[in-house]
Design a protein around this motif. Structure first.
Motif, mmCIF file in Angstrom:
data_model
loop_
_atom_site.group_PDB
_atom_site.id
_atom_site.type_symbol
_atom_site.label_atom_id
_atom_site.label_comp_id
_atom_site.label_asym_id
_atom_site.label_seq_id
_atom_site.Cartn_x
_atom_site.Cartn_y
_atom_site.Cartn_z
ATOM 1 N N ALA A 87 2.128 -0.445 -6.453
ATOM 2 C CA ALA A 87 0.900 0.270 -6.133
ATOM 3 C C ALA A 87 0.203 -0.476 -5.005
ATOM 4 N N VAL A 99 -3.307 -1.379 -2.747
ATOM 5 C CA VAL A 99 -4.763 -1.495 -2.716
ATOM 6 C C VAL A 99 -5.157 -1.935 -1.324
ATOM 7 N N LEU A 119 0.406 -6.007 -7.164
ATOM 8 C CA LEU A 119 -0.022 -4.956 -6.250
ATOM 9 C C LEU A 119 0.163 -5.380 -4.798
ATOM 10 N N ASP A 138 -3.396 3.410 -3.290
ATOM 11 C CA ASP A 138 -3.729 3.986 -4.585
ATOM 12 C C ASP A 138 -5.179 3.678 -4.949
ATOM 13 N N ALA A 139 -5.708 2.612 -4.344
ATOM 14 C CA ALA A 139 -7.074 2.192 -4.627
ATOM 15 C C ALA A 139 -7.682 1.582 -3.373
ATOM 16 N N LYS A 188 -7.846 8.485 -5.408
ATOM 17 C CA LYS A 188 -7.871 7.023 -5.338
ATOM 18 C C LYS A 188 -8.929 6.465 -6.290
ATOM 19 N N GLU A 210 -6.811 0.332 -13.955
ATOM 20 C CA GLU A 210 -6.879 1.753 -13.593
ATOM 21 C C GLU A 210 -5.740 2.139 -12.644
ATOM 22 N N VAL A 211 -5.462 1.285 -11.670
ATOM 23 C CA VAL A 211 -4.389 1.575 -10.711
ATOM 24 C C VAL A 211 -3.040 1.608 -11.414
ATOM 25 N N ARG A 212 -2.801 0.669 -12.281
ATOM 26 C CA ARG A 212 -1.527 0.647 -13.014
ATOM 27 C C ARG A 212 -1.390 1.878 -13.880
ATOM 28 N N GLN A 221 -2.862 4.811 -13.405
ATOM 29 C CA GLN A 221 -2.714 5.967 -12.524
ATOM 30 C C GLN A 221 -1.305 6.059 -11.945
ATOM 31 N N THR A 222 -0.765 4.960 -11.472
ATOM 32 C CA THR A 222 0.564 5.005 -10.867
ATOM 33 C C THR A 222 1.639 5.228 -11.924
#
Length: 186
Positions: free
Chosen positions: A5, A7, A36, A72-73, A104, A176-178, A180-181
């Motif tokens: 992901a 950032v 990330l 992604d973020a 995002k 949150e990113v983990r 979401q991905t």
């Protein structure tokens, strides 16, 4: 192989060195301890003329926009000027596509000279960012200038309370990113 992901840390500071740099260093260090892929865009490094004259065709602006599009973020770190964020950051945000933050996770971080600017994230940043279709704008972190000090070796130290809040916000962003991905891949 599953790609990492991504950032991007967007630094909205037109100054070369400020206490915001110390906060950003903490954020990037915390993100660097993860799996990330982290990149940085500083509005200070974008051509001023392209920002001022809204040059959508600028190679530098297009490259920055591509970095944001692939992320992604986005962490948006900014000083507070007159209860809002600097014009240079707003000029760059205006050059992003209308849905430039679509899907995002966004973490706003602001630093100001007084607690009176505490709500600048909620009243100045979030309304602008929310028009760009982010999946989630996290609560954000407001830092008072006095909570960041420069050491003799050129590094910054954050007061324990603010260091914990920055770390917690970055940890939530990573979570949150983990999520979401992982959901997007499923």
């Amino acid at each position: 192989m599953i790609p990492l992901a991504k950032v991007v840390v967007l630094i909205g500071n037109p100054s070369a060195k400020s206490r915001l740099n110390g906060v950003v260093d903490r954020v990037k260090s915390r993100l660097g301890d993860t799996d990330l892929d982290v990149s940085t865009i500083s509005v200070r490094d974008l051509p001023a003329e392209d920002l001022l004259f809204a040059n959508f065709g600028s190679e530098a602006i297009q490259a920055a926009n591509k970095t944001v599009a692939e992320a992604d973020a986005v962490v948006i770190a900014t000083p507070v000027y007159k209860a809002s964020f600097p014009g240079a950051l707003k000029a760059y945000i205006d050059l992003l596509p209308q849905k430039g933050l679509e899907n995002k996770i966004v973490l706003p971080i602001a630093i100001g000279g007084t607690i009176a600017h505490l709500l600048s994230i909620d009243f100045a940043m979030k309304p602008v960012l929310s028009t760009m279709a982010p999946r989630n704008i996290l609560g954000g972190v407001f830092v008072i200038d006095s909570q960041v000090t420069w050491n003799d070796d050129g590094t910054a130290s954050l007061a324990d309370e603010i260091a914990a809040r920055v770390d917690g916000a970055v940890d939530l962003l990573v979570q949150e990113v983990r999520w979401q991905t992982r959901e997007a891949r499923a």
